[in-house]
Design an enzyme around this catalytic site. Structure first.
Site, PDB file in Angstrom:
ATOM      1  N   ARG A 149       2.106   0.925  14.924  1.00  0.00           N
ATOM      2  CA  ARG A 149       1.624   0.777  13.554  1.00  0.00           C
ATOM      3  C   ARG A 149       2.040  -0.583  13.023  1.00  0.00           C
ATOM      4  O   ARG A 149       2.799  -1.305  13.662  1.00  0.00           O
ATOM      5  CB  ARG A 149       2.187   1.900  12.679  1.00  0.00           C
ATOM      6  CG  ARG A 149       3.679   1.834  12.497  1.00  0.00           C
ATOM      7  CD  ARG A 149       4.232   3.131  11.956  1.00  0.00           C
ATOM      8  NE  ARG A 149       4.208   3.135  10.506  1.00  0.00           N
ATOM      9  CZ  ARG A 149       5.193   3.633   9.732  1.00  0.00           C
ATOM     10  NH1 ARG A 149       6.267   4.154  10.277  1.00  0.00           N
ATOM     11  NH2 ARG A 149       5.100   3.619   8.426  1.00  0.00           N
ATOM     12  N   SER A 189      -1.433  27.038  -4.678  1.00  0.00           N
ATOM     13  CA  SER A 189      -1.112  28.442  -4.937  1.00  0.00           C
ATOM     14  C   SER A 189      -1.654  28.909  -6.283  1.00  0.00           C
ATOM     15  O   SER A 189      -1.621  30.102  -6.589  1.00  0.00           O
ATOM     16  CB  SER A 189       0.404  28.640  -4.904  1.00  0.00           C
ATOM     17  OG  SER A 189       0.913  28.257  -3.659  1.00  0.00           O
ATOM     18  N   HIS A 218       0.844  -1.197   0.000  1.00  0.00           N
ATOM     19  CA  HIS A 218       0.000   0.000   0.000  1.00  0.00           C
ATOM     20  C   HIS A 218       0.884   1.253   0.000  1.00  0.00           C
ATOM     21  O   HIS A 218       0.694   2.160  -0.817  1.00  0.00           O
ATOM     22  CB  HIS A 218      -0.914   0.008   1.230  1.00  0.00           C
ATOM     23  CG  HIS A 218      -1.581   1.328   1.506  1.00  0.00           C
ATOM     24  ND1 HIS A 218      -2.624   1.798   0.746  1.00  0.00           N
ATOM     25  CD2 HIS A 218      -1.330   2.287   2.431  1.00  0.00           C
ATOM     26  CE1 HIS A 218      -2.993   2.991   1.205  1.00  0.00           C
ATOM     27  NE2 HIS A 218      -2.219   3.313   2.225  1.00  0.00           N
ATOM     28  N   HIS A 234      13.461  11.550   3.256  1.00  0.00           N
ATOM     29  CA  HIS A 234      12.884  12.800   3.711  1.00  0.00           C
ATOM     30  C   HIS A 234      12.658  13.802   2.591  1.00  0.00           C
ATOM     31  O   HIS A 234      11.548  14.304   2.442  1.00  0.00           O
ATOM     32  CB  HIS A 234      13.586  13.430   4.906  1.00  0.00           C
ATOM     33  CG  HIS A 234      12.659  14.416   5.523  1.00  0.00           C
ATOM     34  ND1 HIS A 234      11.630  14.034   6.354  1.00  0.00           N
ATOM     35  CD2 HIS A 234      12.471  15.726   5.284  1.00  0.00           C
ATOM     36  CE1 HIS A 234      10.883  15.077   6.627  1.00  0.00           C
ATOM     37  NE2 HIS A 234      11.374  16.131   5.982  1.00  0.00           N
ATOM     38  N   LYS A 281       4.137  29.855   4.112  1.00  0.00           N
ATOM     39  CA  LYS A 281       3.239  29.480   3.013  1.00  0.00           C
ATOM     40  C   LYS A 281       1.780  29.530   3.469  1.00  0.00           C
ATOM     41  O   LYS A 281       0.922  30.075   2.784  1.00  0.00           O
ATOM     42  CB  LYS A 281       3.571  28.072   2.501  1.00  0.00           C
ATOM     43  CG  LYS A 281       4.961  27.950   1.939  1.00  0.00           C
ATOM     44  CD  LYS A 281       5.125  26.723   1.074  1.00  0.00           C
ATOM     45  CE  LYS A 281       4.414  26.875  -0.238  1.00  0.00           C
ATOM     46  NZ  LYS A 281       5.037  27.867  -1.122  1.00  0.00           N
ATOM     47  N   SER A 319      12.585   6.205 -14.275  1.00  0.00           N
ATOM     48  CA  SER A 319      11.521   7.011 -14.871  1.00  0.00           C
ATOM     49  C   SER A 319      11.471   8.387 -14.220  1.00  0.00           C
ATOM     50  O   SER A 319      11.374   9.411 -14.912  1.00  0.00           O
ATOM     51  CB  SER A 319      10.189   6.277 -14.705  1.00  0.00           C
ATOM     52  OG  SER A 319       9.119   7.177 -14.816  1.00  0.00           O
ATOM     53  N   SER A 320      11.575   8.423 -12.895  1.00  0.00           N
ATOM     54  CA  SER A 320      11.496   9.706 -12.198  1.00  0.00           C
ATOM     55  C   SER A 320      12.643  10.619 -12.571  1.00  0.00           C
ATOM     56  O   SER A 320      12.464  11.822 -12.770  1.00  0.00           O
ATOM     57  CB  SER A 320      11.540   9.490 -10.685  1.00  0.00           C
ATOM     58  OG  SER A 320      10.368   8.889 -10.255  1.00  0.00           O
ATOM     59  N   TRP A 362       7.230  -0.259   3.587  1.00  0.00           N
ATOM     60  CA  TRP A 362       7.730   0.443   2.394  1.00  0.00           C
ATOM     61  C   TRP A 362       9.155   0.933   2.613  1.00  0.00           C
ATOM     62  O   TRP A 362       9.874   1.202   1.677  1.00  0.00           O
ATOM     63  CB  TRP A 362       6.795   1.596   2.019  1.00  0.00           C
ATOM     64  CG  TRP A 362       7.041   2.890   2.747  1.00  0.00           C
ATOM     65  CD1 TRP A 362       6.549   3.244   3.960  1.00  0.00           C
ATOM     66  CD2 TRP A 362       7.837   3.989   2.296  1.00  0.00           C
ATOM     67  NE1 TRP A 362       7.004   4.506   4.299  1.00  0.00           N
ATOM     68  CE2 TRP A 362       7.798   4.992   3.291  1.00  0.00           C
ATOM     69  CE3 TRP A 362       8.586   4.249   1.142  1.00  0.00           C
ATOM     70  CZ2 TRP A 362       8.470   6.199   3.190  1.00  0.00           C
ATOM     71  CZ3 TRP A 362       9.263   5.467   1.050  1.00  0.00           C
ATOM     72  CH2 TRP A 362       9.199   6.415   2.065  1.00  0.00           C
ATOM     73  N   TYR A 385       8.950  15.756   0.522  1.00  0.00           N
ATOM     74  CA  TYR A 385       8.756  17.086  -0.065  1.00  0.00           C
ATOM     75  C   TYR A 385       8.535  17.005  -1.562  1.00  0.00           C
ATOM     76  O   TYR A 385       7.852  17.852  -2.138  1.00  0.00           O
ATOM     77  CB  TYR A 385       9.911  18.022   0.325  1.00  0.00           C
ATOM     78  CG  TYR A 385       9.843  18.299   1.800  1.00  0.00           C
ATOM     79  CD1 TYR A 385       8.848  19.139   2.293  1.00  0.00           C
ATOM     80  CD2 TYR A 385      10.672  17.671   2.693  1.00  0.00           C
ATOM     81  CE1 TYR A 385       8.705  19.354   3.650  1.00  0.00           C
ATOM     82  CE2 TYR A 385      10.538  17.882   4.058  1.00  0.00           C
ATOM     83  CZ  TYR A 385       9.548  18.724   4.531  1.00  0.00           C
ATOM     84  OH  TYR A 385       9.400  18.916   5.872  1.00  0.00           O
ATOM     85  N   ASP A 402       6.096  22.106 -26.271  1.00  0.00           N
ATOM     86  CA  ASP A 402       6.091  20.725 -25.760  1.00  0.00           C
ATOM     87  C   ASP A 402       7.179  20.642 -24.698  1.00  0.00           C
ATOM     88  O   ASP A 402       7.796  21.644 -24.353  1.00  0.00           O
ATOM     89  CB  ASP A 402       6.361  19.709 -26.890  1.00  0.00           C
ATOM     90  CG  ASP A 402       5.777  18.333 -26.554  1.00  0.00           C
ATOM     91  OD1 ASP A 402       5.996  17.858 -25.425  1.00  0.00           O
ATOM     92  OD2 ASP A 402       5.080  17.743 -27.406  1.00  0.00           O
ATOM     93  N   HIS A 454      15.517  12.487  11.715  1.00  0.00           N
ATOM     94  CA  HIS A 454      14.391  12.592  12.656  1.00  0.00           C
ATOM     95  C   HIS A 454      13.436  11.418  12.516  1.00  0.00           C
ATOM     96  O   HIS A 454      12.521  11.266  13.305  1.00  0.00           O
ATOM     97  CB  HIS A 454      13.664  13.950  12.523  1.00  0.00           C
ATOM     98  CG  HIS A 454      12.890  14.143  11.270  1.00  0.00           C
ATOM     99  ND1 HIS A 454      12.685  15.358  10.700  1.00  0.00           N
ATOM    100  CD2 HIS A 454      12.251  13.275  10.463  1.00  0.00           C
ATOM    101  CE1 HIS A 454      11.965  15.240   9.603  1.00  0.00           C
ATOM    102  NE2 HIS A 454      11.687  13.981   9.441  1.00  0.00           N
ATOM    103  N   HIS A 455      13.661  10.574  11.504  1.00  0.00           N
ATOM    104  CA  HIS A 455      12.896   9.327  11.408  1.00  0.00           C
ATOM    105  C   HIS A 455      13.515   8.244  12.275  1.00  0.00           C
ATOM    106  O   HIS A 455      13.015   7.132  12.306  1.00  0.00           O
ATOM    107  CB  HIS A 455      12.865   8.837   9.954  1.00  0.00           C
ATOM    108  CG  HIS A 455      12.196   9.797   9.019  1.00  0.00           C
ATOM    109  ND1 HIS A 455      10.869   9.674   8.667  1.00  0.00           N
ATOM    110  CD2 HIS A 455      12.648  10.888   8.385  1.00  0.00           C
ATOM    111  CE1 HIS A 455      10.553  10.662   7.837  1.00  0.00           C
ATOM    112  NE2 HIS A 455      11.612  11.421   7.642  1.00  0.00           N
ATOM    113  N   THR A 495       7.214  26.695   6.131  1.00  0.00           N
ATOM    114  CA  THR A 495       5.885  26.113   5.926  1.00  0.00           C
ATOM    115  C   THR A 495       4.821  27.049   6.476  1.00  0.00           C
ATOM    116  O   THR A 495       3.762  27.245   5.862  1.00  0.00           O
ATOM    117  CB  THR A 495       5.791  24.736   6.606  1.00  0.00           C
ATOM    118  OG1 THR A 495       6.953  23.986   6.259  1.00  0.00           O
ATOM    119  CG2 THR A 495       4.566  23.978   6.149  1.00  0.00           C
ATOM    120  N   GLU A 513      12.064  12.992  -0.257  1.00  0.00           N
ATOM    121  CA  GLU A 513      10.959  12.369  -0.997  1.00  0.00           C
ATOM    122  C   GLU A 513       9.595  12.883  -0.507  1.00  0.00           C
ATOM    123  O   GLU A 513       8.693  13.102  -1.309  1.00  0.00           O
ATOM    124  CB  GLU A 513      11.039  10.844  -0.845  1.00  0.00           C
ATOM    125  CG  GLU A 513       9.822  10.073  -1.313  1.00  0.00           C
ATOM    126  CD  GLU A 513       9.623  10.087  -2.815  1.00  0.00           C
ATOM    127  OE1 GLU A 513      10.584  10.421  -3.537  1.00  0.00           O
ATOM    128  OE2 GLU A 513       8.503   9.788  -3.263  1.00  0.00           O
TER     129      GLU A 513
END
Lengths: 523, 377
Positions: free
Chosen positions: A448, A266, A75, A251, A329, A167-168, A140, A255, A104, A300-301, A326, A253
């Site tokens: 979890r 925006s 998931h 991390h 924003k 691809s990315s 994951w 963002y 294009d 921090h993870h 943040t 990622e």
């Protein structure tokens, strides 16, 4: 020269299956990305429904623990790499050339490849459910040494992620080159729409960190099969080193999955407030600062892994700093709403919900940034609540808002406003019913990634599951509404939103297959 | 800001709660567990403080936003005011959060420093995480035991009513003295686990090949429950932690009693056992150590964990079967049980596996054989 560039084939509109397979047109490829993303979103969502069905009440009733772990791992992986990221790339393909007045993408053939790698990777990843032992079940985040215990599906997952990463990176390079080189005359960087800015910065993040992910999963692969011991303490390796490298990718990622959402919000809010975006310059600086900070907060993870106290304090302070840009924003969005002339079409509803709910996700982020509190909440449902407030109500709901916002441009038809509003309210309410109680579950001590739980967690899990089922069904309505809009509906006109001011609204709806053959001038 | 008990034990949403047909009414919380240590109390207070700050910011953001949504609508004839910049305002809402963050960071840093200070402890206990149980070794006491989940499989499978401490109960809790600084030293055997008891304010990953530590000091006697908090495979949900804090005198008596029991168990392992006795004891060992992977019916989980019923290894020569259980199989979840179980327990479980389900070998493996394997004979 003029004749060669504007040869008649430019006006031709290819059709049939091969149009989609061989297309190099940014609009076709954008469409392909968005359909792929929707398919993966529905699939990964069904996995979530199974998870919530198992957690509906204590005890094991729907799946066994081995299958449950496969469901949670897949998931997460599919939502991130299959649904959220491709959806944003789909938006980039459609919108970046239209918003900067380019004909294009810079590398159309590369663009075709970037897309077609996705179904290959998805096939590999999804088919791993059917190999002996079932799909990858190590979460994951794929932490070793647990990851070393798996079967062939673990190798298939690594290869699938390699392909997705390729691809990315290709897509990101294409976007960077397009934005830097193909802007309309007069469009300086500080005149670019904010959505284009957020994607420019996101693309740099992608180029910076996807190779890190590729490296670390290659190290996993060689540990599994070629006798290396990068992460095996028995051979001199370090299991925690994996986490450092993984989160150095992981991390930024998160963002990557939220900055384009900021861009969409925006774009939508000024349109329906009928005002220019408040603080454009500080918005650009905020996005840039968030991107830079994202590289120095990864650990921090890992506050519970036992890092030295100096490490804990450094990563805590740097993480707290992210609250500043943040906050800027969010304040700017509120200021954009302030004294506007507001209307509440479906895209605006989604945008306002994103601002509200993402702010709640931001608050729980600040709570989690504090080391002592994180020690209590790490790996609990509080974290699950936090990242769903950021990734579902932040990323996924901004994608939905963006779809409603640009569908009239893309299809030439207005979507059904009544159905859109139904979809919005069902999604927003069900989302909160599903994920808000998870804060309580986490605080009260539910870990979890567990298929079964102690009795004190039963009530909130029941509520969360009921919410999740409604949330799941609401997305069928979303699919129906999108398909209905594509098949017909009230004609949209060139500019259905009177407050919109970016370049795509100067084109007819739907835009011609080849747009901006002559660059527009921007003053 | 102490612990407000009524708030945490709040039972709301009565209608939905009534819909859950759980036999035992378990008290559920919406806040952190009642703190039992000074650190846990500081964490609790820190969280409360941050929550109030967040609530304040929430009002600052949401009140103007909803006022604008209510008041500045086109349908009310409101025309947009074209302002879109205000440098002072923008500087203000960059600087103000920075000040708030510094205010939050100062008390937090103090707690972090206190949590990390594991020195000058009164006792040290080594905690080893294994799939899916905890081993506790009282350093310097020559005492070591394994703590397994005590929740019957029938309750998990919904074939029996669930007990009050469903999934949060163990056969042998970790016993610690009150009023003393207990240092825990963590490692793991196979994958990363995480030892977490919320009321004690301790969560620490146990990493294979590495030593980590943490500490706590409980003042009030009591039973504190927790769970593994790092995904560690199929048994992750079934790896509870129970800590019993008792007065120092009672703790000393408990240590002495444990040592007596250990000696008795070691001497009994030299005896010959009847097949039926071994099978009966083996069933318990199997349920605690093997059933998570190989299933209670010995069928395993196809593709992941091999079946034992009808397995060539289990029905073949006893020596190979015993060796596998004793040494484990590297790179898989199959552990080296020789390091975890007593000679009697290993003999019993091997005998049980050879004489259960469709396996009817009829031979008994004696503890002495395990002892021989252990001493390398």
């Amino acid at each position: 020269m003029e004749d060669v560039l504007h040869a008649p084939h430019h006006e031709a509109h290819p059709s049939g299956l091969m149009r989609w397979v061989t297309t190099t047109n940014h609009k076709d490829i954008g469409t392909l990305y968005l359909w792929f993303s929707l398919a993966m979103f529905m699939f990964a969502g069904s996995l979530a429904m199974l998870i919530r069905a198992e957690l509906f009440q204590p005890g094991l009733q729907v799946v066994n623990p081995a299958v449950f772990n496969q469901l949670t791992a897949m998931h997460g992986l599919i939502m991130i790499f299959g649904a959220i990221m491709p959806a944003f790339v789909g938006f980039a393909n459609w919108q970046v050339p239209l918003m900067i007045g380019a004909p294009d993408m810079a590398f159309p053939r590369l663009n075709n490849w970037s897309f077609w790698l996705l179904p290959v990777a998805a096939t590999l990843m999804l088919s791993s459910f059917f190999v002996p032992g079932g799909a990858m079940a190590a979460g994951w985040t794929m932490y070793p040494p647990l990851f070393m215990q798996g079967g062939i599906s673990y190798d298939m997952t690594i290869l699938a992620i390699h392909i997705l990463g390729l691809s990315s990176i290709m897509g990101a390079i294409n976007i960077i080159v397009t934005i830097l080189n193909l802007r309309a005359p007069g469009m300086t960087l500080m005149k670019m729409p904010l959505f284009v800015w957020t994607w420019l910065i996101t693309a740099y993040l992608l180029v910076a960190v996807m190779p890190v992910l590729a490296s670390v999963i290659t190290m996993l692969l060689t540990d599994r099969h070629f006798g290396t011991h990068f992460f095996d303490a028995g051979g001199g390796g370090d299991p925690v080193m994996f986490q450092h490298i993984f989160w150095f990718f992981g991390h930024p990622e998160v963002y990557i999955m939220i900055l384009p959402a900021f861009g969409i919000i925006s774009t939508i809010i000024p349109t329906f407030a009928r005002k220019k975006l408040f603080g454009y310059t500080s918005m650009v600086w905020a996005v840039g600062s968030i991107a830079l900070l994202s590289f120095i907060v990864w650990a921090h993870h890992m506050f519970t892994t036992g890092m030295p106290v100096t490490g804990q304090l450094f990563f805590m302070y740097s993480t707290m700093l992210i609250a500043i840009p943040t906050g800027v924003k969010v304040f700017n969005w509120v200021a954009t709403l302030w004294r506007g002339s507001l209307t509440f079409e479906t895209p605006m509803l989604f945008a306002i919900a994103v601002v509200c709910l993402f702010t709640i996700g931001g608050f729980s982020g600040v709570v989690l940034a504090l080391v002592p509190v994180d020690i209590q909440l790490q790996d609990t449902y509080y974290v699950v609540a936090h990242f769903h407030y950021v990734l579902f109500s932040g990323a996924a709901m901004s994608i939905m808002g963006g779809i409603y916002y640009w569908l009239p441009k893309w299809t030439g038809h207005m979507y059904d406003e009544t159905l859109g509003k139904w979809h919005f309210w069902l999604t927003a309410i069900a989302f909160n019913v599903t994920f808000f109680p998870m804060h309580f579950l986490g605080l009260a001590g539910m870990p979890r990634r567990i298929p079964d739980y102690a009795l004190q967690f039963a009530d909130f899990n029941l509520i969360a599951s009921l919410g999740a089922f409604v949330l799941g069904v609401a997305q069928l309505l979303f699919m129906y509404t999108v398909i209905k809009c594509i098949r017909g509906g009230r004609t949209a006109g060139d500019k259905p939103w009177d407050g919109a001011d970016t370049l795509e609204w100067t084109l007819p709806s739907p835009p011609p297959y080849h747009s901006f053959n002559t660059p527009p001038r921007v003053d | 800001m102490g612990y407000p008990s009524r708030w945490a034990s709040y039972r709301g949403l009565a209608l939905l709660a009534a819909a859950t047909a759980t036999p035992v009414v378990a008290e559920y919380g919406i806040n952190l567990a009642p703190p039992a240590t000074g650190i846990a109390q500081q964490i609790y207070d820190l969280h409360t403080l941050v929550l109030w700050i967040c609530f304040g910011i929430f009002l600052v953001v949401f009140v103007p936003m909803f006022y604008a949504i209510w008041q500045h609508r086109k349908s009310r004839g409101y025309a947009a005011h074209p302002f879109h910049e205000h440098p002072l305002l923008e500087i203000a809402w960059t600087a103000a959060p920075a000040v708030i963050l510094v205010a939050m960071a100062i008390p937090t840093t103090k707690v972090v420093l206190a949590m990390k200070d594991t020195g000058a402890s009164d006792i040290s206990i080594k905690v080893t995480g294994r799939q899916w149980k905890w081993e506790y070794e009282y350093l310097g006491q020559d005492l070591k035991f394994i703590s397994n989940s005590a929740t019957p499989q029938a309750q998990i499978d919904n074939q029996a009513a669930k007990g009050e401490h469903y999934l949060l109960e163990v056969d042998r809790p970790l016993v610690v003295p009150t009023g003393q600084k207990v240092r825990l030293v963590f490692t793991a055997e196979d994958v990363i686990h995480s030892w977490w008891v919320p009321a004690l304010g301790v969560k620490q990953d146990a990493v294979p090949g590495f030593i980590r530590d943490a500490w706590f000091k409980v003042d009030k006697p009591g039973t504190y429950r927790g769970q593994c908090a790092e995904l560690c495979g199929v048994g992750h949900a079934f790896m509870p932690i129970v800590v019993e804090a008792v007065p120092p005198a009672q703790y000393a008596a408990w240590i002495a009693d444990q040592k007596t029991q250990l000696a008795a168990a070691q001497s009994s392992a030299q005896k010959e056992f009847a097949l039926a006795d071994l099978v009966a004891q083996g069933e318990k060992v199997y349920a605690a150590n093997c059933a998570a992977c190989h299933q209670a019916n010995g069928a395993g989980i196809p593709g992941t964990f091999p079946a034992l019923a009808g397995s060539p290894l289990v029905t073949g020569p006893p020596a190979a079967h015993l060796a596998l259980v004793f040494n484990g199989k590297s790179g898989t979840a199959m552990q080296a049980f020789g390091k975890q179980l007593s000679d009697l327990e290993i003999a019993a479980v091997v005998t049980y596996e050879r004489n259960s389900w469709s396996n009817k070998i009829g031979d008994a493996v004696q503890p002495s054989e395990v002892s021989a394997l252990r001493s390398g004979k």
